[in-house]
Design a protein around this motif. Structure first.
Motif, PDB file in Angstrom:
ATOM      1  N   UNK A   1       1.727   6.979  10.936  1.00 37.75           N
ATOM      2  CA  UNK A   1       2.294   6.540  12.228  1.00 37.75           C
ATOM      3  C   UNK A   1       1.226   6.052  13.207  1.00 37.75           C
ATOM      4  N   UNK A   2      -0.032   6.339  12.886  1.00 40.97           N
ATOM      5  CA  UNK A   2      -1.107   5.911  13.790  1.00 40.97           C
ATOM      6  C   UNK A   2      -1.351   4.417  13.589  1.00 40.97           C
ATOM      7  N   UNK A   3      -0.875   3.627  14.542  1.00 44.02           N
ATOM      8  CA  UNK A   3      -1.081   2.178  14.461  1.00 44.02           C
ATOM      9  C   UNK A   3      -1.700   1.678  15.768  1.00 44.02           C
TER      10      UNK A   3
ATOM     11  N   UNK B   1      -9.591   8.394  22.706  1.00 48.76           N
ATOM     12  CA  UNK B   1      -8.245   8.099  22.194  1.00 48.76           C
ATOM     13  C   UNK B   1      -8.115   8.662  20.773  1.00 48.76           C
ATOM     14  N   UNK B   2      -9.140   8.439  19.969  1.00 49.36           N
ATOM     15  CA  UNK B   2      -9.105   8.911  18.578  1.00 49.36           C
ATOM     16  C   UNK B   2      -9.033  10.447  18.546  1.00 49.36           C
ATOM     17  N   UNK B   3      -9.790  11.082  19.427  1.00 46.29           N
ATOM     18  CA  UNK B   3      -9.751  12.548  19.467  1.00 46.29           C
ATOM     19  C   UNK B   3      -8.356  13.059  19.824  1.00 46.29           C
TER      20      UNK B   3
ATOM     21  N   UNK C   1      -2.682   3.719  19.310  1.00 52.13           N
ATOM     22  CA  UNK C   1      -4.034   3.755  19.866  1.00 52.13           C
ATOM     23  C   UNK C   1      -4.050   3.219  21.306  1.00 52.13           C
ATOM     24  N   UNK C   2      -3.348   2.119  21.522  1.00 58.49           N
ATOM     25  CA  UNK C   2      -3.325   1.521  22.866  1.00 58.49           C
ATOM     26  C   UNK C   2      -2.706   2.468  23.891  1.00 58.49           C
ATOM     27  N   UNK C   3      -1.750   3.255  23.448  1.00 59.63           N
ATOM     28  CA  UNK C   3      -1.119   4.213  24.367  1.00 59.63           C
ATOM     29  C   UNK C   3      -2.098   5.284  24.834  1.00 59.63           C
ATOM     30  N   UNK C   4      -3.195   5.446  24.096  1.00 54.39           N
ATOM     31  CA  UNK C   4      -4.180   6.475  24.468  1.00 54.39           C
ATOM     32  C   UNK C   4      -5.410   5.899  25.158  1.00 54.39           C
ATOM     33  N   UNK C   5      -5.404   4.600  25.387  1.00 53.97           N
ATOM     34  CA  UNK C   5      -6.522   4.007  26.129  1.00 53.97           C
ATOM     35  C   UNK C   5      -6.276   4.180  27.626  1.00 53.97           C
ATOM     36  N   UNK C   6      -7.336   4.052  28.420  1.00 54.86           N
ATOM     37  CA  UNK C   6      -7.174   4.176  29.876  1.00 54.86           C
ATOM     38  C   UNK C   6      -6.246   3.085  30.415  1.00 54.86           C
ATOM     39  N   UNK C   7      -6.155   1.977  29.692  1.00 58.89           N
ATOM     40  CA  UNK C   7      -5.361   0.827  30.153  1.00 58.89           C
ATOM     41  C   UNK C   7      -3.925   0.848  29.618  1.00 58.89           C
TER      42      UNK C   7
ATOM     43  N   UNK D   1     -14.491  -2.833  27.923  1.00 58.75           N
ATOM     44  CA  UNK D   1     -13.191  -3.165  27.326  1.00 58.75           C
ATOM     45  C   UNK D   1     -13.303  -3.635  25.867  1.00 58.75           C
ATOM     46  N   UNK D   2     -13.980  -2.842  25.046  1.00 58.91           N
ATOM     47  CA  UNK D   2     -14.263  -3.249  23.666  1.00 58.91           C
ATOM     48  C   UNK D   2     -13.003  -3.533  22.860  1.00 58.91           C
ATOM     49  N   UNK D   3     -11.989  -2.713  23.041  1.00 57.83           N
ATOM     50  CA  UNK D   3     -10.733  -2.917  22.307  1.00 57.83           C
ATOM     51  C   UNK D   3      -9.941  -4.071  22.920  1.00 57.83           C
ATOM     52  N   UNK D   4      -9.827  -4.030  24.239  1.00 56.03           N
ATOM     53  CA  UNK D   4      -8.928  -4.945  24.955  1.00 56.03           C
ATOM     54  C   UNK D   4      -9.438  -6.383  24.998  1.00 56.03           C
ATOM     55  N   UNK D   5     -10.719  -6.597  24.746  1.00 61.93           N
ATOM     56  CA  UNK D   5     -11.296  -7.937  24.908  1.00 61.93           C
ATOM     57  C   UNK D   5     -11.186  -8.785  23.638  1.00 61.93           C
ATOM     58  N   UNK D   6     -10.474  -8.279  22.619  1.00 64.74           N
ATOM     59  CA  UNK D   6     -10.428  -8.966  21.315  1.00 64.74           C
ATOM     60  C   UNK D   6     -10.157 -10.465  21.444  1.00 64.74           C
ATOM     61  N   UNK D   7      -9.214 -10.840  22.310  1.00 63.58           N
ATOM     62  CA  UNK D   7      -8.895 -12.264  22.464  1.00 63.58           C
ATOM     63  C   UNK D   7      -9.076 -12.768  23.902  1.00 63.58           C
TER      64      UNK D   7
END
Ligand code: IPE
Ligand code: IPE
Ligand code: MG
Length: 248
Positions: free
Chosen positions: A173-175, A156-158, A179-185, A207-213
């Motif tokens: 603009x990178x918020x 996603x970062x790339x 970032x979420x728009x570039x994840x597989x989910x 799911x390192x990003x998505x599992x925050x909560x």
């Protein structure tokens, strides 16, 4: 397991199927140990695990889970003996070919992960299944395959860096939304509940990003022994928890 929560006025004794979590994720772990206990080859554990997976898809859809995600093969699982990797890929092939099942069940299937290193025939089967099932919306089934949470964030970062370099986005603009728009989910809600059977208590790069909560439920059962009543128990545990998201 905490069976009651003092902060809640009502303690549920069975899951409330009218108020289920929208997104439930499973780390399907323990196939190897299941086989070892029976002096069977590890591939037999994966085979049994695949059967359990199919039944769990049916059950989740029937009770009204809207998003289901399963961890089937991680970016780290390539380290395993070639024979074991081959047996997992063969199970995957037969599952992907069985497209009729999904049509019958109105489940939309998506693969989360980097498809490029997979065998060409598997990539073709995935593309076909994703396209064929795109019309269904009863449940979205995400299969994490050659998936790694860090690799997902990296790609996603790339992509975002490329857009910034091309002048389509400014760094400001990178918020989180970008970032979420570039994840597989992209476009899907984060998992409310992540269930890991097998006794291990870690996420193993899932799911390192998505599992925050996400609420995490670890269970002592091995995945090939996982049954519908185990999911009921995890749902009950989830519903008796108090999600605060940083609030009070
Ligand atoms: C999970 O079961 C399946 C995959 C990782 C593909 P394991 O094969 O990890 O089973 P254990 O953890 O060795 O028992
Ligand atoms: C996580 O299980 C990956 C899948 C279930 C596909 P592993 O068995 O690979 O995880 P570790 O090695 O115990 O952390
Ligand atoms: Mg394991």
């Amino acid at each position: 397991m905490a069976w009651f929560n003092l902060k809640k006025s009502k303690v549920l004794l069975r899951p409330d199927f009218e108020h289920l979590p929208a997104h439930v994720a499973f780390i399907m772990d323990g196939n190897g140990r299941w086989a070892k206990k029976r002096r069977l080859p590890r591939s037999a554990g994966h085979q049994k695990g695949a059967q359990v997976f199919r039944d769990m898809v049916r059950y989740c859809k029937d009770i009204g889970i809207k998003y289901m995600t399963v961890y089937a093969f991680s970016t780290e699982n390539w380290k395993r003996p070639q024979q074991e990797v081959d047996s997992i890929m063969d199970l995957l092939r037969s599952y992907l070919k069985d497209a009729f099942d999904y049509r019958e069940e109105e489940v939309r299937v998506k693969i989360l992960g980097d498809k490029a290193p997979l065998a060409p025939d598997i990539i073709a089967l995935i593309d076909k299944l994703e396209a064929d099932s795109a019309q269904y919306d009863k449940m979205i089934l995400n299969i994490a395959l050659n998936y790694g949470g860090r690799a997902e964030i990296m790609q996603a970062v790339q992509q975002i860096a490329g857009e910034v370099a091309a002048g389509r986005l400014t760094p400001e603009q990178v918020d989180e939304t970008v970032l979420e728009e570039h994840l597989y989910t992209a476009g899907q809600p984060d998992p409310d509940l992540i269930i890991r059977p097998s006794g291990e208590q870690r996420l193993s790069n899932f799911l390192m990003w998505q599992s925050a909560y996400s609420e995490l439920v670890f269970m002592d059962v091995l995945w090939p022994d996982f049954r519908r009543h185990h999911l009921d128990r995890a749902l009950l545990e989830y519903q008796n928890r108090n999600r605060r998201f940083g609030g009070v």
